[in-house]
Design a protein around this motif. Structure first.
Motif, mmCIF file in Angstrom:
data_model
loop_
_atom_site.group_PDB
_atom_site.id
_atom_site.type_symbol
_atom_site.label_atom_id
_atom_site.label_comp_id
_atom_site.label_asym_id
_atom_site.label_seq_id
_atom_site.Cartn_x
_atom_site.Cartn_y
_atom_site.Cartn_z
ATOM 1 N N GLY A 1 71.782 118.983 49.807
ATOM 2 C CA GLY A 1 72.180 120.026 48.864
ATOM 3 C C GLY A 1 71.182 121.157 48.882
ATOM 4 N N SER B 1 69.557 124.768 46.332
ATOM 5 C CA SER B 1 69.370 125.322 44.994
ATOM 6 C C SER B 1 70.459 126.311 44.596
ATOM 7 N N SER C 1 73.422 125.584 44.315
ATOM 8 C CA SER C 1 74.355 124.828 43.481
ATOM 9 C C SER C 1 73.627 124.124 42.328
ATOM 10 N N TRP C 2 72.472 124.635 41.951
ATOM 11 C CA TRP C 2 71.648 124.054 40.891
ATOM 12 C C TRP C 2 72.406 124.029 39.569
ATOM 13 N N ASP C 3 72.328 122.881 38.872
ATOM 14 C CA ASP C 3 72.985 122.755 37.577
ATOM 15 C C ASP C 3 72.022 122.236 36.508
ATOM 16 N N LEU D 1 73.284 118.889 40.626
ATOM 17 C CA LEU D 1 73.855 119.907 41.499
ATOM 18 C C LEU D 1 75.360 119.971 41.306
ATOM 19 N N LYS D 2 75.934 121.172 41.441
ATOM 20 C CA LYS D 2 77.381 121.347 41.350
ATOM 21 C C LYS D 2 78.069 120.959 42.653
ATOM 22 N N ILE E 1 77.340 119.292 46.894
ATOM 23 C CA ILE E 1 76.466 118.627 47.855
ATOM 24 C C ILE E 1 77.046 118.824 49.250
ATOM 25 N N THR F 1 79.091 115.713 37.841
ATOM 26 C CA THR F 1 77.997 116.486 38.415
ATOM 27 C C THR F 1 77.240 115.556 39.352
#
Length: 193
Positions: A58, A60, A62-64, A75-76, A78, A130
């Motif tokens: 993954g 950053s 898609s950082w959640d 992460l949103k 992967i 998530t």
């Protein structure tokens, strides 16, 4: 237990390419904080990789968020290098919070690197569906963090271009012809003696 002691006695590596910090706040600091160095363009992207086989899992973009208490980053999205398990199982992050989860499995080495919550109590709804990666099972690499460069050997060094290569090949051919000519003259002199 013996391997943990052996690892503690090993010298710390100066190579920070794959920092294996198990504290999610450290990863969050790397993503969003400044640790003394000023970034010219802002925060650099981070790639998260499997801790065992180093496949990217993954990034950053898609950082959640992070869960310090669970030692996880959220992460949103992967990569395709991660498989979502099929079997649901019970998981209790604390005594009053039973959840159903499925494992996240690295496709390269088949190790479990995290989980997806498929059923949660109301106070954990933010984690449902998530991708929760266990910080202990992943490493990270900050893009743009490489600092090592090759230095020039001297002020007269020039890059090897096709033109430069042609000149060198021409000089080598001339030297070969001169050596062959000198060898023939030497043979003539030796045969005359």
């Amino acid at each position: 237990m013996a391997t943990k002691k052996a690892q503690q006695n090993l010298p710390k590596s100066l190579d920070k390419t794959f920092d294996t910090s198990t504290d999610p706040s450290v990863i969050e600091e790397k993503l969003f904080g400044h640790d003394g160095e000023e970034d010219v363009d802002g925060d650099e992207p981070v790639v998260f990789i499997c801790g065992k086989c180093k496949l990217p899992v993954g990034d950053s973009f898609s950082w959640d968020g992070s869960e310090d208490s669970q030692n996880q980053i959220l992460l949103k999205k992967i990569t395709d290098n991660v498989a979502v398990g099929k079997e649901k199982r019970m998981h209790q992050p604390d005594k009053r919070s039973p959840c159903l989860i499925v494992d996240l499995i690295c496709q390269g080495c088949r190790s479990v690197i995290g989980m997806v919550y498929s059923s949660t109590p109301k106070h954990l709804d933010h984690k449902r569906f998530t991708f929760c990666l266990n910080v202990a099972n992943i490493d990270s690499y900050v893009l743009g963090s490489a600092k090592q460069m090759l230095s020039a050997e001297g002020p007269d060094e020039q890059p090897v271009t096709l033109e430069y290569r042609g000149i060198v090949e021409q000089q080598l051919t001339e030297m070969k012809l001169m050596v062959v000519s000198m060898a023939q003259k030497l043979e003539e002199i030796e045969s005359g003696l």
